[in-house]
Design an enzyme around this catalytic site. Structure first.
Site, short mmCIF file in Angstrom:
data_model
loop_
_atom_site.label_atom_id
_atom_site.label_comp_id
_atom_site.label_asym_id
_atom_site.label_seq_id
_atom_site.Cartn_x
_atom_site.Cartn_y
_atom_site.Cartn_z
N CYS A 71 0.83 -1.19 0.05
CA CYS A 71 0.21 -0.18 -0.07
C CYS A 71 1.05 1.11 -0.03
CB CYS A 71 -0.87 -0.20 1.32
SG CYS A 71 -1.98 1.52 1.19
N HIS A 161 -3.20 -4.05 -10.68
CA HIS A 161 -3.96 -2.57 -11.00
C HIS A 161 -4.51 -3.06 -12.65
CE1 HIS A 161 -3.80 -0.11 -7.33
NE2 HIS A 161 -2.53 -0.83 -7.01
N GLU A 209 -10.86 0.44 -4.85
CA GLU A 209 -9.52 -0.61 -4.17
C GLU A 209 -10.28 -2.01 -4.00
OE1 GLU A 209 -6.40 0.47 -1.81
OE2 GLU A 209 -7.07 2.47 -1.62
N CYS A 218 -4.94 6.38 -3.72
CA CYS A 218 -4.43 4.87 -3.88
C CYS A 218 -2.92 4.98 -4.31
CB CYS A 218 -5.19 4.14 -4.62
SG CYS A 218 -4.18 2.43 -4.70
N GLY A 221 -1.99 2.49 -6.73
CA GLY A 221 -2.68 3.04 -8.01
C GLY A 221 -2.22 4.22 -8.68
#
Length: 272
Positions: A71, A161, A209, A218, A221
């Site tokens: 993350c 992703h 997400e 994100c 992301g």
């Protein structure tokens, strides 16, 4: 449990020091504590743990109780929390994650951490590494979800992703995000980023997400959007990514690594 509420551009976390053992939150605890009405409220529960391979280990449970391999916003909060509480004194901090070792460089103003620059490693582009059904690289392919066609590119930046290019309303994100997240092409699910290339060369990114739903930001992301946009000729290898509450600077360097720079904020402390 003593905790600190933190966020990275609105992507928020319950952060707790688990270096001394004792109470260790479970997936059920994460679901309960992340509930925004009956709990503390957060996108995830972030634990700072000891490591035999690095300075510290990061474990993140999403708000649905699932484990997040990586993350970007969370690791910036992790680094600020660890440094300012004396759990790590090196700079950069070497952090063990399920996606591998990451280096977080602290940008300090006075005695506080104002921003964090993270070496996010190299993006994985092969479908087998995302994972995604098929062979080769997913670059500007068309996939269908809920009766609509989308132009997407796929990449793994620690977690899987897709970048969905073009205009999308908030209603469309909420409608199509869950369908794309669970698309049969992605056996482990996928994070969904709706990406718009702006006239000034920046990117606007809004994310659905995996394991959290709609979030305000994100980090992985944003890295994925930058890589996919660069490969599609829509952005350079150094790009500012606009999110709901601010910007991230994403650099896809010549050594192949992605570097993400952005803030991390502490909101409050508490016990539960």
């Amino acid at each position: 449990m003593i905790f600190t509420k933190m966020h990275g551009l609105g992507n928020d976390f319950i952060v707790t020091d688990a270096t001394g053992g004792g109470y260790f939150p479970t997936p059920d605890d994460a679901r309960r504590l992340c509930d925004r009405r009956a709990g503390i409220g957060a996108d995830g529960l972030l634990m700072v743990m000891p490591s035999q391979r690095a300075d510290l280990q990061m474990r993140l449970l999403n708000s649905d109780g699932s484990v997040a391999e990586m993350c970007g916003n969370g690791i910036r909060c992790f680094a600020k929390f660890a440094y300012e509480r004396g759990l790590a004194r090196s700079n950069p901090i070497k952090i063990e994650t399920p996606a591998g070792i990451r280096l977080a460089e602290l940008i300090r103003e006075g005695g506080a951490v104002a921003a964090v620059r993270v070496d996010m490693g190299e993006p994985l582009l092969e479908k087998k590494d995302i994972p995604m059904e098929g062979e080769g690289i997913c670059r500007l392919e068309t996939i269908d979800a809920r009766g609509r066609s989308f132009t997407v590119s796929a990449v793994n930046t620690g977690v899987p992703h897709i970048a969905v290019f073009g205009e999308a309303t908030e209603e469309e994100i909420l409608r199509y995000g869950p369908a794309l997240e669970r698309h049969p092409l992605f056996p482990a699910g996928v994070n969904v980023n709706f990406v718009k290339a702006e006239p000034d060369g920046s990117l606007s990114v809004r994310t659905w997400e995996r394991g959290c739903g709609r979030t305000l930001a994100c980090g992985t992301g944003s890295c994925a959007a930058a890589v996919c946009a660069s490969l599609a000729g829509l952005a350079g290898r150094r790009v500012r990514v606009r999110l709901a509450l601010g910007e991230l600077l994403i650099e896809w360097a010549e050594n192949g690594h992605i570097y993400m720079t952005g803030p991390a904020e502490e909101v409050f402390e508490g016990s539960i």
